[in-house]
Design an enzyme around this catalytic site. Structure first.
Site, PDB file in Angstrom:
ATOM      1  CE  LYS A  87      -4.121  -1.908   2.181  1.00  0.00           C
ATOM      2  NZ  LYS A  87      -5.040  -1.844   1.036  1.00  0.00           N
ATOM      3  CE  LYS A 115      -6.108 -10.223  -2.563  1.00  0.00           C
ATOM      4  NZ  LYS A 115      -6.517 -10.264  -1.158  1.00  0.00           N
ATOM      5  CE  LYS A 144     -13.966  -9.272   0.658  1.00  0.00           C
ATOM      6  NZ  LYS A 144     -13.103  -8.820   1.739  1.00  0.00           N
TER       7      LYS A 144
HETATM    8  P1  ATP Z   1      -9.415  -6.905  -0.095  1.00  0.00           P
HETATM    9  O1  ATP Z   1      -9.416  -7.129  -1.548  1.00  0.00           O
HETATM   10  O2  ATP Z   1     -10.323  -5.812   0.343  1.00  0.00           O
HETATM   11  O3  ATP Z   1      -8.044  -6.847   0.508  1.00  0.00           O
HETATM   12  P2  ATP Z   1      -9.889  -9.641   0.162  1.00  0.00           P
HETATM   13  O4  ATP Z   1     -10.699 -10.039  -0.996  1.00  0.00           O
HETATM   14  O5  ATP Z   1      -8.436  -9.992   0.212  1.00  0.00           O
HETATM   15  O6  ATP Z   1     -10.105  -8.142   0.524  1.00  0.00           O
HETATM   16  P3  ATP Z   1     -10.271 -10.624   2.817  1.00  0.00           P
HETATM   17  O7  ATP Z   1     -11.399 -10.433   3.704  1.00  0.00           O
HETATM   18  O8  ATP Z   1      -9.018  -9.884   3.126  1.00  0.00           O
HETATM   19  O9  ATP Z   1     -10.651 -10.307   1.353  1.00  0.00           O
HETATM   20  O10 ATP Z   1      -9.948 -12.163   2.675  1.00  0.00           O
HETATM   21  C1  ATP Z   1     -10.730 -13.192   3.201  1.00  0.00           C
HETATM   22  C2  ATP Z   1     -10.033 -14.489   2.937  1.00  0.00           C
HETATM   23  O11 ATP Z   1     -10.032 -14.762   1.529  1.00  0.00           O
HETATM   24  C3  ATP Z   1      -8.569 -14.523   3.377  1.00  0.00           C
HETATM   25  O12 ATP Z   1      -8.277 -15.776   3.942  1.00  0.00           O
HETATM   26  C4  ATP Z   1      -7.825 -14.317   2.091  1.00  0.00           C
HETATM   27  O13 ATP Z   1      -6.533 -14.879   2.148  1.00  0.00           O
HETATM   28  C5  ATP Z   1      -8.714 -15.030   1.093  1.00  0.00           C
HETATM   29  N1  ATP Z   1      -8.563 -14.473  -0.250  1.00  0.00           N
HETATM   30  C6  ATP Z   1      -8.809 -13.201  -0.617  1.00  0.00           C
HETATM   31  N2  ATP Z   1      -8.595 -13.019  -1.932  1.00  0.00           N
HETATM   32  C7  ATP Z   1      -8.179 -14.216  -2.413  1.00  0.00           C
HETATM   33  C8  ATP Z   1      -7.791 -14.676  -3.713  1.00  0.00           C
HETATM   34  N3  ATP Z   1      -7.777 -13.873  -4.743  1.00  0.00           N
HETATM   35  N4  ATP Z   1      -7.462 -15.978  -3.847  1.00  0.00           N
HETATM   36  C9  ATP Z   1      -7.491 -16.822  -2.795  1.00  0.00           C
HETATM   37  N5  ATP Z   1      -7.826 -16.440  -1.544  1.00  0.00           N
HETATM   38  C10 ATP Z   1      -8.169 -15.166  -1.339  1.00  0.00           C
END
Ligand code: ATP
Ligand code: LTN
Length: 328
Positions: A111, A193, A196
């Protein structure tokens, strides 16, 4: 029975990445472990969220937990802020985490490197709150996607140090990262990655997306000109990402998928990926609609809160005595 705990931030709509990397595995584990799953709403206010949207996302997050197969009779589902001990133990953990450790967290470093403005203190110290979430329940295992592994490792280091300083106080947890699908990549930029909080949503599949647009996103996913369906993340990140999605959802090996599309084009492969994903999402969405109509979310959270609170209250009391901040 070993205990397992994990959480997801309700920052936005849950994605296929969240489902494959985390949520779907929680469901598998609910029969084998004493499972605690919470909605990390304190973590999600580390960045600004529109309150109305946040409230809606919270509700959707619980409904999706249930729609994906979590059963409140088998596991404890709760809202992080309903158990106030999290914030208190979070501060204690913050006091037991070094600046140097927080500075090394890649999520925060990324970030900073991107030059994101207005970063809050909360986002910097959130790994300490995450340590508290885990240690509060003496979890043995923490199922997460690849991006969260470093935070669970920091939690382990903090717990070991705390135990050395004050005597055995916490169980030492282990991260559990899935072999396939631990990092689902963006469809439009497979070097990033699937997230969301992504700026454009072309590369991201949301669990509640309408199936037509899911199909469209998959059919226009970025690929390459090698013209062979094979797992080679370095040279074919787009195709490899689609293969990971399929393999995670169908249990087919990469070799099986390669054989299946031997001599066929990317169009055929993408159509198959879209069929697999839409099939999975349509089941989730059907159950989601049913849950929303039946309005059971508040009951589920009340039940989860009551169970989690008992453990959290006892643990915080024990830790406060241990570190000497209680009068008795
Ligand atoms: P943000 O995009 O806002 O950082 P995020 O999609 O990473 O959010 P989190 O709530 O941080 O969502 O993640 C929830 C769970 O989903 C965590 O265990 C994270 O490792 C997993 N996760 C998130 N994105 C992925 C991805 N692209 N592939 C596999 N696992 C994921
Ligand atoms: N930080 C995690 C969500 C999270 C979590 C946790 C996951 C908060 N506390 C405890 C596992 C265990 C995230 O951003 N995905």
């Amino acid at each position: 029975m070993k205990r397992m705990l994990s959480g997801i931030k309700p920052t936005g709509q849950l994605t296929l990445g969240n489902y494959i990397g985390a949520l779907r595995n929680f469901v598998k584990y609910q029969d084998e472990y004493d499972l605690y799953v919470f909605i990390a709403n304190l973590h999600c206010i580390t960045v600004y969220n529109d309150p109305k949207e946040l409230r809606k996302n919270l509700k959707d997050c619980v409904a999706l937990y249930l729609a994906c197969g979590l059963d409140p009779e088998k596991c404890c589902i709760f809202l992080q802020s309903d158990v106030m001990e999290h914030a208190q133990l979070g501060f204690i953990m913050c006091c037991n985490t070094y600046l140097g450790e927080l500075n090394r967290m890649t999520q925060f470093k990324d970030k900073l490197a991107k030059g994101e403005q207005g970063l809050s203190g909360g986002i910097y110290t959130y790994p300490a709150l995450m340590s508290a979430d885990i240690l509060m329940y003496d979890a043995d295992y923490v199922p997460v996607g690849e991006d969260q592994k470093q935070h669970v490792e920091l939690c382990r280091d903090t717990a070991i140090r705390f135990n050395n300083r004050y005597g055995k106080s916490f169980n030492i947890p282990e991260p559990v990262v899935p072999k396939v699908g631990a990092k689902i990549m963006s469809l439009s930029d497979p070097t990033k990655k699937m997230s969301k909080s992504e700026q454009t949503n072309k590369g991201c599949i949301y669990l509640l997306d309408d199936l037509k647009s899911v199909r469209k996103k998959i059919m226009s996913a970025k690929t390459d000109d090698v013209a062979k369906v094979q797992f080679d993340p370095e040279n074919q990140p787009g195709i490899s990402n689609l293969m990971s999605i399929v393999s995670a959802l169908t249990n087919q090996s990469f070799e099986e998928i390669t054989d299946m599309f031997n001599g066929k084009g990317y169009g055929d492969f993408k159509k198959y990926v879209a069929d697999v994903v839409c099939d999975e999402l349509s089941k989730i969405q059907e159950r989601y609609n049913h849950i929303i109509e039946n309005d059971i979310i508040e009951d589920v959270l009340a039940k989860g809160k009551a169970k989690a609170q008992i453990i959290a209250h006892k643990k915080l009391d024990q830790i406060q005595r241990t570190i000497g901040i209680e009068i008795r």
